[in-house]
Design an enzyme around this catalytic site. Structure first.
Site: not given
Ligand code: BMP
Length: 224
Positions: A61, A63, A66
């Protein structure tokens, strides 16, 4: 149903032992997502290490957002680590960007997952205004999946209505960001991405199991 996001810092008892997390949650997870925090701390080889530690899909990931040639070049490095999928932003558009990434990904046997909306509030101001176009472009490109937020299940329902069963939907925002396990699945997602609720637990295996059990309960209730 559950994809575990391996973002440090982890629970203090685990330190930086991400491979222990992978081992402990593996029975409950259907995939692992590795993002910038772990790659920047441990180097890109961390992807290969995690790839070796599990038979479940590993998603890089970064993201990506580019021009196509630059994303294709980054993709080659990620593919050398054996990743199964990469995540790219959808707002960059298709021509000269996502089209090139998808072409390269097909050659390398790597899946592409496109971010169509994000889980934080600010997404509403920009990306969310184009969710429909991003989803339709992704469908035309034939990518593997989409990222849509568990925090806004109406967008998941919208996307599922547009793509039917053609694309997988991955949904973050469960746990620390406020959505409950099962919210996104009941709106039509295939996977919920969960990070801190599992990786900051002293016992990630038990935490992953609890999330999975709650997901199953919810899905049984909403899908029958
Ligand atoms: P957490 O459950 O700790 O909030 O983590 C969420 C994960 O999903 C993180 O790796 C973050 O980069 C990813 N993420 C997000 O939270 N929201 C998005 O819209 C897109 C994501 O990839």
């Amino acid at each position: 149903m559950l994809v575990v996001a391996l973002d440090p810092p982890f629970s203090p008892v685990l330190g930086e032992d991400y491979l222990r997390i992978v081992r402990e949650v593996d029975p409950y997870a259907q995939g692992f997502k590795v993002g910038l925090p772990l790659i920047l701390r441990r180097g890109v080889d961390v992807l290969g290490e995690i790839r070796e530690a599990t038979r479940k899909p590993v998603i890089a990931d970064l993201k990506l957002a580019d021009i196509g040639d630059v994303m294709a070049s980054a993709l080659c490095v990620l593919a050398e680590q054996g990743v199964d999928a990469v995540i790219a932003h959808g707002f960059v558009g298709v021509e000269g960007s996502l089209d090139k990434l998808v072409e390269e990904a097909e050659k390398l046997g790597v899946e592409v997952i496109v971010v169509a909306s994000m889980s934080h509030r600010g997404s509403e101001k920009y990306i969310d205004k184009h969710v429909t176009e991003i989803v339709e472009d992704s469908l035309r490109l034939g990518v593997h999946g989409l990222v849509l937020p568990a925090t806004r299940p109406s967008l998941i329902r919208l996307a599922r209505g547009l793509v039917g069963g053609s694309l997988r939907i991955y949904s973050p925002g469960v746990g620390h960001q406020g959505a409950q396990p099962g919210d996104a699945l009941c709106a039509g997602a295939d996977y919920e991405i969960v990070g801190r609720a599992i990786t900051r637990s002293e016992s990630p295996g038990q935490a992953a199991r609890a999330v999975l059990e709650r997901q199953l309960e919810r899905v049984r209730a909403c899908r029958g």
